[in-house]
Design an enzyme around this catalytic site. Structure first.
Site, PDB file in Angstrom:
ATOM      1  N   GLU A  78       0.830  -1.210   0.000  1.00 32.61           N
ATOM      2  CA  GLU A  78       0.000   0.000   0.000  1.00 32.61           C
ATOM      3  C   GLU A  78       0.863   1.258   0.000  1.00 32.61           C
ATOM      4  O   GLU A  78       0.534   2.241  -0.671  1.00 32.61           O
ATOM      5  CB  GLU A  78      -0.967  -0.007   1.189  1.00 32.61           C
ATOM      6  CG  GLU A  78      -1.940  -1.181   1.217  1.00 32.61           C
ATOM      7  CD  GLU A  78      -2.738  -1.377  -0.067  1.00 32.61           C
ATOM      8  OE1 GLU A  78      -2.871  -0.416  -0.848  1.00 32.61           O
ATOM      9  OE2 GLU A  78      -3.218  -2.499  -0.300  1.00 32.61           O
ATOM     10  N   ASP A  91       3.268  -4.461  -5.662  1.00 34.69           N
ATOM     11  CA  ASP A  91       3.781  -5.758  -5.181  1.00 34.69           C
ATOM     12  C   ASP A  91       5.301  -5.767  -5.177  1.00 34.69           C
ATOM     13  O   ASP A  91       5.932  -6.253  -4.228  1.00 34.69           O
ATOM     14  CB  ASP A  91       3.280  -6.890  -6.082  1.00 34.69           C
ATOM     15  CG  ASP A  91       1.908  -7.402  -5.680  1.00 34.69           C
ATOM     16  OD1 ASP A  91       1.429  -7.050  -4.580  1.00 34.69           O
ATOM     17  OD2 ASP A  91       1.304  -8.152  -6.473  1.00 34.69           O
TER      18      ASP A  91
END
Length: 647
Positions: free
Chosen positions: A497, A560
């Site tokens: 995030e 990611d």
């Protein structure tokens, strides 16, 4: 085995309990677990994420059942009593079945009787009543001045999951299922069969026009491309047949100087789509949208009649039972209320403190990695660190429940309320609340996710990250797991995030969430080059029957990449076992999906499928090769020049 196998050797949808981490990390870690895992008949997929969500739902369903029958006192959470009342209404199938199509008759007849002139004069009233229009007008934060709200314009949604689905081999079959379902629903509601068929044929003709113009999932994935300011006069000049000026004034309650056009291609063609000549098609489309949307809030017979299209899209064998639907409707309508209840009841302060500590650890690692970055200039690094330090953290559940939930009311059956009428009223109240924001400053304390949702998010317009209470459990996080496993789970999710602040979308917003360039020209060129490498890394990969679109999923893949790298760095610096770290990274992405569900998800999702997230990102880390002694010839070996490194 071959060198340079993106995603590892073998097919990640085919289990192999003999797989080695060196050949396919995901299959080595998850095959045994997935071999025993069954997809419930009322779901189209199952795995780590879904199992947690399933367990959260079971817990809350048991609580709501106890609240409803008086076996458990309703806690003092604002508006929770209303959520329980809606649950009871939704669960009362004796009433729903006896009512049949009665609750929707007035609305259905209003649509059937609609003329072009009435539509043109009262489109704002129709929209406020909850009917679908062939365009969307909404209010949200101005992407270039996030302290204030502004009006956004865009096209409507289409019947199939994505515009690309219309070019697939399944399109004709799926639209055929929708046609049959819609005709049946309309005739069940009292429409003559000939009229029902006419409405549905017109709806499909209109949907076909829309599908050629509205944005695809790949296009929507480019977030800044939504921002196309247009002066009100220029906007209104795009329409010669439809009274857009009257609509805006009646819908918004005021005149505006500027709108944000999220779909330029659609707006350029809007006049040819919204006019009296095509009104039969528009009306048919509105009726089909209406009946398919309303059916689930009617009787069990309507619920079952409205299931085939969803079943065709996802492969889900059975409809969820009525009790489950009752809870889901209460949960979705009062999402933040239920989330606060869940967080207060099941999320401890100790876990919150531990996770906050992990977030601060990730931020420290990220700051260190940015400071030591070898491809950014100092000025860009400095601004990136300012953005990082300005990040707002939202963990567990909000301290206050948003005002909209105070406005929602539930009218019981004894006072003439039906499930349909209550859901309609809730939708109308939510729309009114949303439109009122146009005259108010942006509330930066609002949460984008409720506490009982198994997910997390970054909001580029608020520069904040949200971690709902529900995701903070195994395999993502547990006091019973090793610290390395927690880093591979929630640590990587946290850093994922954070990484969104610096993905291809987030990187274009500053520390206040404004769409603003803070990069040097050379730095951004290098970032764009690395972004393209991330696109190429996933583009064309096969997952079951589907092929991945690297551009559609690039922002999540960048997140990611950065997330796994930052979490691995923290784990390594603390001397933790990287085998545990990578194993849990693979474990959190375990999933088993039906073939139809794979096709639908890949066509619309901005995330890569979990198995490929697990393998491809691990393949790009040198530490993975050292940890498992991966050598050329192994299935997970990716040549050094093919390994993508951004953050």
């Amino acid at each position: 085995m071959k060198n340079n196998v993106r995603g590892g050797a073998g097919d990640t949808t085919v289990l192999n309990t003999d797989a080695r981490p060196q050949d396919n990390l995901y299959l080595a870690v998850n095959s045994e677990y997935l071999d025993k895992l069954e997809i419930p008949a009322d779901r189209s997929s199952m795995g780590s994420f879904v199992q947690i969500a399933d367990n959260v739902e079971k817990t809350l369903m048991a609580d709501f059942a106890a609240f409803a029958n008086g076996k458990k006192a309703i806690p003092d959470v604002p508006n929770l009593t209303k959520a329980v009342e809606l649950y009871k209404l939704a669960k009362d199938f004796d009433k729903r079945n006896s009512d049949g199509a009665m609750p929707i008759q007035d609305d259905l007849k209003q649509l059937q009787a609609l003329t072009w002139d009435e539509f043109n004069q009262n489109a704002a009233g129709l929209a406020k009543a909850g009917f679908d229009l062939p365009f969307a007008v909404s209010v949200d934060a101005d992407m270039k001045n996030t302290k204030q709200n502004i009006v956004y314009f865009g096209g409507p949604s289409v019947f199939l999951p994505d515009t690309t689905t219309y070019q697939s081999d399944d399109a004709e079959k799926l639209l055929g299922v929708l046609k049959e379902q819609s005709v049946k629903l309309l005739t069940m509601a009292g429409v003559a069969e000939a009229d029902a068929e006419k409405y549905v044929d017109q709806a499909l003709a209109y949907d076909s026009r829309l599908s050629k113009l509205v944005k695809s999932s790949e296009e929507w994935a480019d977030y800044p491309a939504m921002y196309n300011p247009i002066a009100s006069g220029d906007f209104k000049a795009k329409f010669t047949h439809f009274d857009i000026a009257g609509f805006l004034k009646n819908y918004l309650g005021q005149d505006v100087d500027t709108l944000i056009n999220t779909e330029p291609r659609y707006l350029d063609q809007a006049d040819s789509l919204i006019n009296g000549d095509l009104f039969d098609e528009i009306k048919g489309w509105m009726i089909v949208k209406f009946i398919n949307g309303a059916a689930s809030s009617l009787s069990q017979a309507f619920r079952e009649a409205a299931f085939p299209f969803h079943q065709a899209l996802t492969g889900q064998p059975e409809l969820a039972n009525g009790e489950k639907q009752a809870f889901r409707l209460a949960d979705s309508t009062f999402s933040e209320v239920v989330g606060v209840y869940y967080g207060q009841t099941y999320f401890g302060q100790a876990a919150k403190d531990d996770v906050l500590g992990m977030i601060h650890r990730m931020l420290k690692v990220y700051e260190q990695r940015i400071a030591e970055n070898d491809w950014l200039s100092q000025s860009t690094k400095d601004k990136a660190i300012v953005k990082l330090q300005a990040l707002i953290l939202k963990v567990g559940y909000p301290d206050k429940i948003e005002e909209i939930y105070n406005r929602l009311e539930v009218t019981p059956a004894s006072a003439g309320g039906s499930l349909y009428s209550n859901l309609k009223a809730a939708g109308q109240a939510s729309l009114k609340y949303s439109l009122e924001k146009l005259t108010k400053p942006v509330d930066r304390t609002v949460w984008l996710m409720p506490g009982d949702l198994v997910n997390a998010c970054y909001d580029p317009q608020r520069n904040d990250i949200t971690f709902p209470a529900a995701i903070l459990q195994a395999p993502f996080y547990s006091v019973d797991q090793s610290r390395a496993a927690n880093y591979g789970g929630i640590g990587a999710v946290i850093a994922h995030e954070v990484s969104h602040a610096f993905d291809n979308n987030g990187a274009q917003f500053d520390e206040f969430g404004n769409l603003k360039n803070w990069w040097t020209e050379e730095d951004y060129k290098e970032f764009a080059k690395r972004t393209q490498a991330e696109i190429d890394l996933f583009d064309g990969l096969k997952y079951g029957p589907s092929t991945l679109n690297g551009k559609q999923i690039v922002s999540e893949n960048i997140a990611d990449q950065g997330g796994l790298t930052a979490a691995m760095t923290a784990c390594k610096e603390e001397g933790e076992d990287l085998k545990d770290f990578y194993a849990n990274w693979a474990r959190v992405w375990a999933q088993k999906s039906l073939e139809a569900a794979i096709k639908m998800i890949v066509s619309i999702d901005v995330h890569a499928p979990g198995p490929l997230r697990a393998n491809v990102q691990a393949q790009c880390q040198d530490e993975f090769y050292e940890t498992f002694d991966v050598k050329p010839g192994d299935g997970m070996y990716l040549e050094k020049d093919k390994r993508v490194k951004i953050w």
